[in-house]
Enzyme design. Structure first.
Site, PDB file in Angstrom:
ATOM      1  N   ARG A  47       0.833  -1.216   0.000  1.00 46.45           N
ATOM      2  CA  ARG A  47       0.000   0.000   0.000  1.00 46.45           C
ATOM      3  C   ARG A  47       0.861   1.257   0.000  1.00 46.45           C
ATOM      4  O   ARG A  47       0.434   2.321  -0.438  1.00 46.45           O
ATOM      5  CB  ARG A  47      -0.968  -0.035   1.193  1.00 46.45           C
ATOM      6  CG  ARG A  47      -1.811   1.224   1.332  1.00 46.45           C
ATOM      7  CD  ARG A  47      -3.132   1.006   2.092  1.00 46.45           C
ATOM      8  NE  ARG A  47      -3.022   0.158   3.255  1.00 46.45           N
ATOM      9  CZ  ARG A  47      -2.456   0.515   4.420  1.00 46.45           C
ATOM     10  NH1 ARG A  47      -1.950   1.718   4.582  1.00 46.45           N
ATOM     11  NH2 ARG A  47      -2.403  -0.339   5.412  1.00 46.45           N
ATOM     12  N   TYR A  99     -15.916  16.907 -14.895  1.00 47.11           N
ATOM     13  CA  TYR A  99     -16.311  15.497 -14.840  1.00 47.11           C
ATOM     14  C   TYR A  99     -17.341  15.309 -13.718  1.00 47.11           C
ATOM     15  O   TYR A  99     -17.111  15.752 -12.594  1.00 47.11           O
ATOM     16  CB  TYR A  99     -15.063  14.641 -14.602  1.00 47.11           C
ATOM     17  CG  TYR A  99     -15.361  13.173 -14.542  1.00 47.11           C
ATOM     18  CD1 TYR A  99     -15.698  12.473 -15.687  1.00 47.11           C
ATOM     19  CD2 TYR A  99     -15.328  12.496 -13.336  1.00 47.11           C
ATOM     20  CE1 TYR A  99     -15.991  11.132 -15.638  1.00 47.11           C
ATOM     21  CE2 TYR A  99     -15.616  11.142 -13.276  1.00 47.11           C
ATOM     22  CZ  TYR A  99     -15.953  10.464 -14.430  1.00 47.11           C
ATOM     23  OH  TYR A  99     -16.249   9.135 -14.378  1.00 47.11           O
ATOM     24  N   ASP A 171      -7.209  18.578 -14.936  1.00 46.81           N
ATOM     25  CA  ASP A 171      -7.615  17.224 -15.331  1.00 46.81           C
ATOM     26  C   ASP A 171      -7.389  17.148 -16.839  1.00 46.81           C
ATOM     27  O   ASP A 171      -8.133  17.728 -17.627  1.00 46.81           O
ATOM     28  CB  ASP A 171      -9.089  16.992 -14.965  1.00 46.81           C
ATOM     29  CG  ASP A 171      -9.585  15.586 -15.328  1.00 46.81           C
ATOM     30  OD1 ASP A 171      -8.923  14.902 -16.139  1.00 46.81           O
ATOM     31  OD2 ASP A 171     -10.647  15.181 -14.807  1.00 46.81           O
TER      32      ASP A 171
HETATM   33  C1  LIG Z   1     -13.110   8.995 -16.372  1.00 45.07           C
HETATM   34  C2  LIG Z   1     -12.712  10.365 -15.950  1.00 45.07           C
HETATM   35  C3  LIG Z   1     -12.398  10.644 -14.613  1.00 45.07           C
HETATM   36  C4  LIG Z   1     -12.515   9.598 -13.523  1.00 45.07           C
HETATM   37  O1  LIG Z   1     -11.655   8.542 -13.696  1.00 45.07           O
HETATM   38  P1  LIG Z   1     -11.954   7.025 -13.170  1.00 45.07           P
HETATM   39  O2  LIG Z   1     -10.730   6.297 -13.549  1.00 45.07           O
HETATM   40  O3  LIG Z   1     -13.202   6.570 -13.844  1.00 45.07           O
HETATM   41  O4  LIG Z   1     -12.153   7.136 -11.691  1.00 45.07           O
HETATM   42  C5  LIG Z   1     -11.992  11.919 -14.307  1.00 45.07           C
HETATM   43  N1  LIG Z   1     -11.912  12.898 -15.251  1.00 45.07           N
HETATM   44  C6  LIG Z   1     -12.226  12.658 -16.537  1.00 45.07           C
HETATM   45  C7  LIG Z   1     -12.127  13.767 -17.523  1.00 45.07           C
HETATM   46  C8  LIG Z   1     -12.633  11.389 -16.930  1.00 45.07           C
HETATM   47  O5  LIG Z   1     -12.963  11.167 -18.201  1.00 45.07           O
END
Ligand SMILES: *Cc1c(COP(=O)(O)O)cnc(C)c1O
Length: 373
Positions: A47, A99, A171
């Site tokens: 972990r 998101y 992101d």
């Molecule tokens: C899919 C996605 C997430 C979340 O990711 P997971 O791996 O599904 O938890 C966050 N931001 C964007 C833009 C995504 O497309």
């Protein structure tokens, strides 16, 4: 060194024990300690860290021009660990089109963590400035955004964040580091859902944070991950590592195919609007062209009419598959409002597509027949 070369060689030293070229997967949960009680080989418990995860983190840091990276069990685990590392009372400014998982995180969990959030359209830099508070610790951008393919100016937002002493988080899941590297534009942290293009084959879940500096936020997020436990497994780390080796080559085809489809749709009489930053008609095409090396494999469009008309188009596809998620080799189409559920703010006429690596002509023909009324 160029992106493609780093993506192939970072964290790829031959196995010192056997000379194996493919990275070994170390599934061990625990590691030998020396007679002094200390870890004898740098690792202690899965972990905390493990050798397969370390290789992936080395590669992810290299391809995002970062000082360090941390990998998690999902993109949401990565974002949650970062946000849980903030001091109580902190305020986070999210984009209006972020998101949907992060919107739900803010509404359902931020009160428990004594965090607050606002959502603002980040194309409007004055609106961003007005929404920044003394307690704003994170300015969070997503570009291109999901599902409207909005583009925000990363460097301009970095300027606002840093002027106010906030951390700039981007992101970058839709673009991937192959097309857009926010740290090179001044951002502090980049989030990737590695479930998408980095894994690239719709068979692994994961997330990552890449940091411009190995400072206090990096340490805090690592501590949060260690204790709350959202770390990537060795096997999933290995799959993402395998996927990212071909990311540069795959993204070229995703982009070429998506560009052709965006052009077809933008001329189609049944389509009201196409959201793709590579089209010169996209309202922020110039910003996208400045901060991305290409425009990606994601697009969305709105069918004239509404929910029934959009669902009818999606019902007719044969090469595309109706499914959520993105970034795999296969092309997907989804009625986004249905996927997001009752709290969705997405137009009922919108279909989102992840354009895969099939032959472009087969994808074009499939959409043409699905759009025949
Ligand atoms: C899919 C996605 C997430 C979340 O990711 P997971 O791996 O599904 O938890 C966050 N931001 C964007 C833009 C995504 O497309």
């Amino acid at each position: 060194m160029h992106f493609e070369t780093k993506a192939i060689h970072a964290g790829a030293e031959p196995d010192p024990e056997t000379g194996a070229i493919a990275a070994p997967i170390h599934l061990s949960t625990t590691f030998e300690r020396g007679i002094d009680g200390q870890p004898a080989h740098g690792y202690s418990y899965v972990r905390d860290a493990n050798p397969t995860q370390s290789r992936l983190e080395e590669a992810l840091a290299a391809i995002d021009s970062a000082a360090g990276a941390l990998v998690f069990g999902s993109g949401m685990a990565a974002g949650s660990a970062l946000l849980q590392s903030l001091a109580p009372g902190s305020h986070v400014l999210f984009p209006d089109d972020c998101y949907y998982g992060f919107r739900i995180l803010a509404t359902d969990f931020f009160p428990n963590w004594s965090l607050t959030a606002d959502f603002v359209a980040m194309e409007d830099l004055d609106a961003v400035r007005r929404s920044m508070r003394p307690q704003t610790k994170v300015l969070w951008a997503e570009t291109p955004s999901n599902p409207l393919m909005k583009i925000v100016d990363i460097a301009a937002l970095v300027g606002i964040a840093h002027e106010r002493g906030a951390t700039m988080v981007v992101d970058g899941t839709f673009a991937t580091p192959a097309l857009q590297r926010p740290i090179e534009l001044g951002a502090d942290v980049v989030l990737q859902s590695t479930t998408k293009y980095l894994g690239g084959h719709s068979d692994v879940q994961g997330g990552s944070l890449a940091f411009a500096r190995r400072g206090s936020l990096f340490e805090a997020a690592m501590h949060t991950r260690h204790i709350t436990g959202g770390v990537a497994s060795p096997f999933n780390s290995w799959l993402v590592l395998r996927g990212l080796r071909s990311l540069g080559a795959r993204m070229r085809v995703h982009c070429e195919n998506a560009r052709a489809i965006a052009e077809l749709l933008s001329k189609h009489p049944r389509v009201a609007v196409v959201h793709y930053p590579g089209l010169s008609a996209h309202p922020r095409h110039d910003v996208a062209a400045r901060q991305m090396s290409d425009f990606g494999g994601m697009l969305s469009f709105e069918v004239k009419g509404g929910r029934a008309e959009a669902l009818a188009v999606a019902s007719k596809v044969k090469v595309f598959t109706r499914a959520t998620s993105l970034g795999g080799t296969e092309s997907l189409i989804e009625h986004r409002a249905s996927s997001e559920g009752p709290t969705s703010r997405t137009s009922e006429s919108l279909l989102r597509m992840s354009i895969g690596l099939e032959h472009r002509d087969d994808l074009l023909a499939d959409l043409e027949q699905a759009l025949k009324s």
